[in-house]
Design an enzyme around this catalytic site. Structure first.
Site, mmCIF file in Angstrom:
data_model
loop_
_atom_site.group_PDB
_atom_site.id
_atom_site.type_symbol
_atom_site.label_atom_id
_atom_site.label_comp_id
_atom_site.label_asym_id
_atom_site.label_seq_id
_atom_site.Cartn_x
_atom_site.Cartn_y
_atom_site.Cartn_z
ATOM 1 N N ASN A 235 0.842 -1.194 0.000
ATOM 2 C CA ASN A 235 0.000 0.000 0.000
ATOM 3 C C ASN A 235 0.880 1.247 0.000
ATOM 4 O O ASN A 235 2.103 1.149 -0.019
ATOM 5 C CB ASN A 235 -0.977 -0.010 1.187
ATOM 6 C CG ASN A 235 -0.233 -0.058 2.507
ATOM 7 O OD1 ASN A 235 0.543 0.841 2.824
ATOM 8 N ND2 ASN A 235 -0.445 -1.116 3.275
ATOM 9 N N ASP A 304 -4.554 -6.062 5.143
ATOM 10 C CA ASP A 304 -5.610 -6.852 5.789
ATOM 11 C C ASP A 304 -5.569 -8.306 5.353
ATOM 12 O O ASP A 304 -5.896 -9.200 6.119
ATOM 13 C CB ASP A 304 -6.982 -6.259 5.442
ATOM 14 C CG ASP A 304 -7.187 -4.920 6.138
ATOM 15 O OD1 ASP A 304 -6.756 -4.815 7.307
ATOM 16 O OD2 ASP A 304 -7.745 -3.991 5.524
ATOM 17 N N LYS A 314 7.629 -17.683 -10.502
ATOM 18 C CA LYS A 314 6.889 -16.578 -11.119
ATOM 19 C C LYS A 314 5.685 -17.104 -11.912
ATOM 20 O O LYS A 314 5.832 -18.053 -12.706
ATOM 21 C CB LYS A 314 7.837 -15.802 -12.047
ATOM 22 C CG LYS A 314 7.183 -14.595 -12.670
ATOM 23 C CD LYS A 314 8.135 -13.869 -13.611
ATOM 24 C CE LYS A 314 7.381 -12.777 -14.353
ATOM 25 N NZ LYS A 314 8.186 -12.144 -15.391
ATOM 26 N N PRO A 332 -2.985 -11.642 10.506
ATOM 27 C CA PRO A 332 -3.199 -11.455 11.947
ATOM 28 C C PRO A 332 -3.320 -9.970 12.253
ATOM 29 O O PRO A 332 -2.674 -9.146 11.603
ATOM 30 C CB PRO A 332 -1.917 -12.024 12.573
ATOM 31 C CG PRO A 332 -0.893 -11.969 11.483
ATOM 32 C CD PRO A 332 -1.639 -12.144 10.185
ATOM 33 N N ASP A 333 -4.150 -9.624 13.221
ATOM 34 C CA ASP A 333 -4.245 -8.226 13.653
ATOM 35 C C ASP A 333 -3.214 -8.026 14.770
ATOM 36 O O ASP A 333 -3.410 -8.462 15.901
ATOM 37 C CB ASP A 333 -5.661 -7.905 14.136
ATOM 38 C CG ASP A 333 -5.830 -6.403 14.321
ATOM 39 O OD1 ASP A 333 -4.930 -5.763 14.920
ATOM 40 O OD2 ASP A 333 -6.848 -5.858 13.842
ATOM 41 N N ILE A 334 -2.120 -7.372 14.396
ATOM 42 C CA ILE A 334 -0.985 -7.244 15.325
ATOM 43 C C ILE A 334 -1.382 -6.405 16.542
ATOM 44 O O ILE A 334 -1.125 -6.785 17.695
ATOM 45 C CB ILE A 334 0.219 -6.610 14.587
ATOM 46 C CG1 ILE A 334 0.605 -7.486 13.395
ATOM 47 C CG2 ILE A 334 1.399 -6.422 15.527
ATOM 48 C CD1 ILE A 334 1.496 -6.807 12.374
HETATM 49 O O1 C5P Z 1 -8.020 -2.242 10.998
HETATM 50 P P1 C5P Z 1 -7.131 -1.159 10.553
HETATM 51 O O2 C5P Z 1 -6.076 -1.609 9.601
HETATM 52 O O3 C5P Z 1 -7.800 0.083 10.066
HETATM 53 O O4 C5P Z 1 -6.436 -0.725 11.933
HETATM 54 C C1 C5P Z 1 -5.457 0.184 11.991
HETATM 55 C C2 C5P Z 1 -4.619 -0.055 13.220
HETATM 56 O O5 C5P Z 1 -4.411 -1.432 13.505
HETATM 57 C C3 C5P Z 1 -3.236 0.500 13.014
HETATM 58 O O6 C5P Z 1 -2.729 0.869 14.283
HETATM 59 C C4 C5P Z 1 -2.490 -0.689 12.442
HETATM 60 O O7 C5P Z 1 -1.094 -0.573 12.631
HETATM 61 C C5 C5P Z 1 -3.077 -1.834 13.224
HETATM 62 N N1 C5P Z 1 -3.159 -3.106 12.491
HETATM 63 C C6 C5P Z 1 -2.391 -4.157 12.894
HETATM 64 N N2 C5P Z 1 -2.491 -5.362 12.248
HETATM 65 C C7 C5P Z 1 -3.347 -5.509 11.228
HETATM 66 C C8 C5P Z 1 -4.151 -4.451 10.794
HETATM 67 C C9 C5P Z 1 -4.026 -3.246 11.451
HETATM 68 O O8 C5P Z 1 -1.591 -4.007 13.828
HETATM 69 N N3 C5P Z 1 -3.432 -6.694 10.613
#
Ligand code: C5P
Length: 425
Positions: A235, A304, A314, A332-334
């Protein structure tokens, strides 16, 4: 920030103070003899540009390398080179330049500090104006900062190393030296730092230490999710806000680990950096780096989704017009995972998230703070921040939201720290 971005209830706007902590400072710039005097001249110019006033004091040896005329032109003030100079100094007309010059200073900075000059300082010798002035300065209120500059053999000599250790023990702030090719043609340690590095050191020196003794982990930049060995999804995050935060935290006295996605930015001064590529890499690095931290700031724009099965070779176009079908898995949502860790739940790790939105910023950011389970979330408009040097923020906590005007990212970072620091025990 225009209130049209907050159509439902515009938050109160707070001013963002400048992160230029050199503005308004009065620096006595001492120069001793060495080829690095040319860098001292550049430093003088940079300090003036940063809004500091500079009074130059040169040893006789320094004037062999750089003229007092040049330094007067750069500093805009007459230069002092002799203890017998009877001109008024520091507004005093008592023929005591060695006393008066330091009385109005916020710091005495000796750049370059030669091996000989450091030896003189160490012994409290006072046989010329600069060393005399250093000895006569009010030690408790006027810090002495020295930037060593010498040949590598001189630098490594036990006498110099001994002197340096004792100078530090005496309360002198001794800056690092650079490594590389020297004016004499030899290669090694001992070069004076570059003017921009000296300026960064002085900015850091004057930054209030609101995070002294704290440990901070920060994520920054985009992630890169491989499709095959040559292609991937990423991105437009530049990493600038996260890097500014890392710089601000380090300058404010914190130990900082910056976990960075693929970005083309220099590591901020005093920050340790771990480079990662994918969200999975970032999670592993954060799990390590956030241990024993006091603050976690998730500034990265984490993808995401990632391609479900990255191809090991390739993907080839076969000329038939067929296109590959990609399927995705959720990353994973860190932030959410760190926010639900025992340290965060016990209140030992303060978690801050960021939200980059395109519309309805306030509503989305407030909902995201609750969903991520963090006490603080910083909202911004994605297209207005990606790649930019400035930005505008809205701060969401349990209290009423607070917004900022547009400001440079380093100033915004310091503003944010002024809100985070009071939350730490
Ligand atoms: O859900 P979104 O991407 O909008 O959330 C933004 C916040 O969550 C930011 O602080 C981003 O660094 C964190 N984030 C994360 N892991 C993800 C998605 C977002 O730590 N997979």
């Amino acid at each position: 920030m225009s209130s049209t971005q907050f159509p439902f209830s515009a938050p109160a706007t707070e001013p963002v103070p400048s992160a230029n902590f050199l503005s308004g400072k009065h620096i006595v710039l001492g120069m001793s003899g060495g080829i690095a005097c040319y860098k001292g001249a550049e430093l003088c110019r940079a300090l003036v540009k940063a809004g500091a006033s500079v009074q130059v004091v040169m040893t006789e040896a320094a004037t062999e390398f750089m003229t007092a005329v040049t330094m007067q032109a750069l500093s805009g003030r007459p230069v002092f080179t002799s203890q017998w100079d009877s001109r008024a100094a520091g507004g005093q007309d008592n023929n005591m330049a060695h006393i008066n010059l330091s009385r109005e200073a916020h710091a005495v900075v000796v750049a370059p500090a030669s091996a000989d000059f450091m030896a003189k300082l160490l012994h409290g010798r006072a046989d010329e104006l600069l060393s005399l002035m250093c000895l006569a300065r009010p030690i408790a209120s006027v810090p002495l900062i020295v930037a060593p500059a010498m040949n590598r053999e001189m630098w490594q000599h036990p006498a110099t190393q001994r002197n340096m250790a004792q100078l530090k023990a005496d309360g002198t702030y001794v800056l690092d030296v650079g490594a590389g090719e020297q004016a004499c043609g030899e290669v090694g340690d001992g070069r004076m730092l570059e003017p921009h590095e000296l300026l960064a050191e002085l900015q850091a020196f004057f930054t209030p230490k609101v995070l002294a003794g704290k440990r901070v982990c920060i994520t920054a930049g985009p992630t890169y999710e491989a499709i095959d060995p040559v292609r991937g999804m990423t991105n437009r995050s530049s990493g600038k806000m996260g890097f500014a935060l890392a710089q601000a935290c380090a300058n404010a006295g914190a130990e900082v680990c910056l976990v960075a996605g693929p970005v083309a930015l220099d590591t901020p001064r005093g920050v340790s950096r771990v480079d990662v590529r994918s969200a999975q890499d970032m999670l592993s690095a954060v799990n390590m780096a956030s241990q024993n931290c006091d603050v976690f700031i998730a500034c990265a724009a984490v993808a995401d989704w990632a391609p479900a099965n990255a191809a090991t070779q390739k993907l080839k176009k076969d000329g038939s017009g067929a296109v590959p079908t990609l399927s995705f898995v959720e990353n994973p949502d860190i932030l959410a995972s760190v926010a639900s860790s025992p340290a965060a739940l016990a209140g030992r790790l303060y978690c801050v998230g960021f939200a980059a939105e395109s519309h309805d910023l306030l509503a989305h950011a407030q909902a995201k703070r609750v969903r991520k389970g963090v006490p603080m979330l910083v909202g911004n408009i994605g297209p207005d921040t990606f790649g930019q040097d400035d930005n505008a923020l809205v701060l969401i906590t349990e209290q009423a939201p607070v917004a900022t005007e547009r400001a440079d990212k380093l100033s915004l970072a310091h503003w944010l720290l002024s809100h985070i620091a009071p939350q730490l025990t």
